[in-house]
Design a protein around this motif. Structure first.
Motif, PDB file in Angstrom:
ATOM      1  N   PHE A  45       0.831  -1.204   0.000  1.00 38.89           N
ATOM      2  CA  PHE A  45       0.000   0.000   0.000  1.00 38.89           C
ATOM      3  C   PHE A  45       0.868   1.257   0.000  1.00 38.89           C
ATOM      4  O   PHE A  45       0.627   2.191  -0.777  1.00 38.89           O
ATOM      5  N   GLU A  46       1.892   1.282   0.837  1.00 37.26           N
ATOM      6  CA  GLU A  46       2.753   2.469   0.918  1.00 37.26           C
ATOM      7  C   GLU A  46       3.534   2.679  -0.383  1.00 37.26           C
ATOM      8  O   GLU A  46       3.762   3.819  -0.807  1.00 37.26           O
ATOM      9  N   ARG A  47       3.947   1.567  -1.043  1.00 42.03           N
ATOM     10  CA  ARG A  47       4.654   1.684  -2.327  1.00 42.03           C
ATOM     11  C   ARG A  47       3.747   2.301  -3.377  1.00 42.03           C
ATOM     12  O   ARG A  47       4.140   3.236  -4.099  1.00 42.03           O
ATOM     13  N   LEU A  48       2.515   1.799  -3.471  1.00 43.30           N
ATOM     14  CA  LEU A  48       1.578   2.324  -4.465  1.00 43.30           C
ATOM     15  C   LEU A  48       1.188   3.768  -4.156  1.00 43.30           C
ATOM     16  O   LEU A  48       1.027   4.588  -5.067  1.00 43.30           O
ATOM     17  N   ARG A  49       1.050   4.113  -2.895  1.00 45.28           N
ATOM     18  CA  ARG A  49       0.692   5.493  -2.537  1.00 45.28           C
ATOM     19  C   ARG A  49       1.816   6.453  -2.893  1.00 45.28           C
ATOM     20  O   ARG A  49       1.569   7.560  -3.383  1.00 45.28           O
ATOM     21  N   ALA A  69      -4.537  11.327 -21.158  1.00 45.89           N
ATOM     22  CA  ALA A  69      -4.052   9.953 -21.002  1.00 45.89           C
ATOM     23  C   ALA A  69      -3.461   9.743 -19.613  1.00 45.89           C
ATOM     24  O   ALA A  69      -3.672   8.685 -18.981  1.00 45.89           O
ATOM     25  N   LEU A  70      -2.741  10.738 -19.103  1.00 47.31           N
ATOM     26  CA  LEU A  70      -2.137  10.608 -17.776  1.00 47.31           C
ATOM     27  C   LEU A  70      -3.208  10.578 -16.680  1.00 47.31           C
ATOM     28  O   LEU A  70      -3.072   9.859 -15.691  1.00 47.31           O
ATOM     29  N   ILE A  71      -4.279  11.372 -16.886  1.00 53.59           N
ATOM     30  CA  ILE A  71      -5.376  11.375 -15.893  1.00 53.59           C
ATOM     31  C   ILE A  71      -6.041  10.008 -15.834  1.00 53.59           C
ATOM     32  O   ILE A  71      -6.364   9.488 -14.763  1.00 53.59           O
ATOM     33  N   ALA A  72      -6.245   9.408 -16.982  1.00 56.12           N
ATOM     34  CA  ALA A  72      -6.837   8.064 -17.012  1.00 56.12           C
ATOM     35  C   ALA A  72      -5.945   7.065 -16.283  1.00 56.12           C
ATOM     36  O   ALA A  72      -6.411   6.193 -15.533  1.00 56.12           O
ATOM     37  N   LEU A  77      -4.400   4.084 -11.155  1.00 55.50           N
ATOM     38  CA  LEU A  77      -3.487   3.980 -10.024  1.00 55.50           C
ATOM     39  C   LEU A  77      -4.222   4.256  -8.710  1.00 55.50           C
ATOM     40  O   LEU A  77      -3.977   3.579  -7.695  1.00 55.50           O
ATOM     41  N   ALA A  78      -5.152   5.207  -8.736  1.00 57.60           N
ATOM     42  CA  ALA A  78      -5.934   5.520  -7.531  1.00 57.60           C
ATOM     43  C   ALA A  78      -6.768   4.316  -7.112  1.00 57.60           C
ATOM     44  O   ALA A  78      -6.907   4.019  -5.912  1.00 57.60           O
ATOM     45  N   ALA A  79      -7.319   3.629  -8.106  1.00 55.82           N
ATOM     46  CA  ALA A  79      -8.103   2.425  -7.804  1.00 55.82           C
ATOM     47  C   ALA A  79      -7.223   1.343  -7.195  1.00 55.82           C
ATOM     48  O   ALA A  79      -7.636   0.628  -6.257  1.00 55.82           O
ATOM     49  N   ALA A  80      -5.992   1.224  -7.704  1.00 55.43           N
ATOM     50  CA  ALA A  80      -5.057   0.232  -7.163  1.00 55.43           C
ATOM     51  C   ALA A  80      -4.666   0.575  -5.723  1.00 55.43           C
ATOM     52  O   ALA A  80      -4.550  -0.308  -4.857  1.00 55.43           O
ATOM     53  N   VAL A  81      -4.489   1.881  -5.455  1.00 57.10           N
ATOM     54  CA  VAL A  81      -4.149   2.325  -4.095  1.00 57.10           C
ATOM     55  C   VAL A  81      -5.303   2.037  -3.146  1.00 57.10           C
ATOM     56  O   VAL A  81      -5.103   1.544  -2.024  1.00 57.10           O
TER      57      VAL A  81
END
Length: 426
Positions: A45-49, A69-72, A77-81
């Motif tokens: 979790f800390e790595r992804l954050r 494209a970066l926002i998508a 990434l936010a969903a993964a976090v």
């Protein structure tokens, strides 16, 4: 809760403690596995954050054309976090569930085994003897107009009672003597709530193996306490307390409630094991390094009370399997009850080390300046049950009872409790 650092550093010590208590040590390996999973999930979790934070900087600096494209990608990434955070919380909850099964690490020297494996440390006072057939405490209490079990049962059911007349005065005298002695030793008196929230009851360890002894008000989700220890342990929950000047000592006066579901035989006669009683409980928050010395002080203050009351007693070191989940060591003081030809417990005092404070988040600043869990200790200084030993020990042939000198001032100078006429008992 067990110290997770200790669990990782010395799992064999934790296993030895569980074995001494008669528990299955397999829970230690299960807790180690849950701890590893918890730490791994937290690291991920800390790595992804951290990756999300860095990516956010890229999005801010990106050109207008590159941003969509970066926002998508940032949303993915936010969903993964979010998912990693959920996994970390789930792993933390699983570790707490498994580690919560591990009972407090016993102090070195605690006898192994069960209830019968205690070690007697000392016997104090003269064994009471009589040149007549002694009466038991209930017969004496009825002669004195002090105890009314029949009407207690009529009003509330079995193992409830009325203390009346000199019986009521005797209990108040005992509690007042104990309170004065507690004040002399620097205790702050508290009259505590007798209904507490589940998290407080759970934090003290009373919702484990002894949950069946606890009364629960399901509609309000509150528990009736069997000792003011519970409320006193919760008093500084989620706080950082100051122990620079020494331990914080509290004396909690409360009514207590217990189901006493497993007691039988002579225990059910009179007021030895009842569902409701009063108690003055000592409770201490201390620096963990001072906990064992404070434990000895609590025993000493209890002994002073029993000696002042002229009771013959013994102090026992309770075996590991009879400690209860929170106690790292417990000393019981048992007074002699003549008509039972046996010692019966009048007081317990437990060193719970940091087990309760970890659950209840009670901390202090250690020598390093960092916050650390405190040690908690508890011990009875007076309770209703003491009347049993007092009446039986100090009885006389005519059914009267001598009042120990230490109590006389609290009873208006009475030196002898005398039987009352039948009309006065009705």
């Amino acid at each position: 809760m067990i110290d997770p650092v200790l669990l990782r550093a010395d799992p064999e010590a934790v296993k030895r403690s569980e074995r001494a208590r008669g528990n299955d040590e397999a829970v230690v390996d299960q807790a180690l596995s849950a701890d590893a999973a918890r730490r791994s999930a937290l690291t991920e979790f800390e790595r992804l954050r951290a990756e999300q934070n860095e990516f956010g900087k890229r999005v801010k600096a990106a050109s207008k054309d590159d941003k969509p494209a970066l926002i998508a990608e940032a949303q993915q990434l936010a969903a993964a976090v979010k998912a990693a955070d959920a996994r970390a919380k789930e792993a933390e909850a699983e570790f707490e569930r498994v580690a919560g099964k591990i009972q407090n690490l016993i102090v070195d020297g605690v006898p192994a085994g069960g209830e019968e494996n205690f070690v007697t440390l000392r016997e104090v006072g003269d064994l009471p003897t009589f040149d007549f057939e002694p009466r038991d405490h209930l017969e004496l209490g009825e002669l004195l107009g002090a105890i009314d079990m029949e009407r207690g049962a009529k009003v509330s059911g079995s193992r409830f009672y009325f203390l009346r007349g000199v019986g009521a005065r005797l209990e108040l005298a005992l509690m007042s003597l104990a309170l004065d002695r507690a004040l002399a030793h620097g205790f702050v008196p508290l009259i505590t709530p007798t209904l507490v929230k589940p998290e407080i009851m759970r934090g003290t360890g009373f919702l484990g193996e002894h949950a069946a002894e606890v009364y629960h008000l399901s509609e309000d989700d509150l528990f009736l306490t069997g000792t003011s220890e519970v409320a006193l342990a919760g008093y500084h929950s989620d706080e950082i307390i100051d122990l620079q000047a020494g331990p914080l000592r509290y004396a909690g006066w409360s009514t207590c409630y217990r189901r006493e579901a497993g007691s039988h035989g002579k225990d059910t006669r009179g007021i030895l094991r009842v569902h409701q009683f009063n108690k003055l409980e000592m409770f201490v928050y201390a620096d963990p390094k001072d906990a064992e010395a404070e434990h000895d002080r609590l025993v000493g203050w209890q002994e002073e009370m029993l000696q002042a009351l002229g009771l013959h007693y013994r102090v026992i070191d309770v075996a590991a399997g009879d400690l209860g989940s929170s106690a790292a060591r417990k000393f019981d003081i048992e007074a002699w009850v003549p008509t039972q030809d046996a010692y019966r417990e009048l007081t317990s005092t437990s060193n719970c080390t940091t087990y309760q404070s970890r659950r209840l988040a009670t901390r202090h600043r250690g020598e390093s300046g960092k916050t650390e869990p405190v040690a908690t200790l508890n011990g009875t200084l007076a309770t209703t049950r003491w009347i049993v030993a007092l009446l039986e020990t100090h009885q006389q042939a005519d059914g009267s009872v001598r009042v120990p000198e230490a109590l006389q001032a609290y009873l208006g100078g009475l030196s002898v409790l005398t039987p009352v006429a039948p009309a006065q008992k009705a």
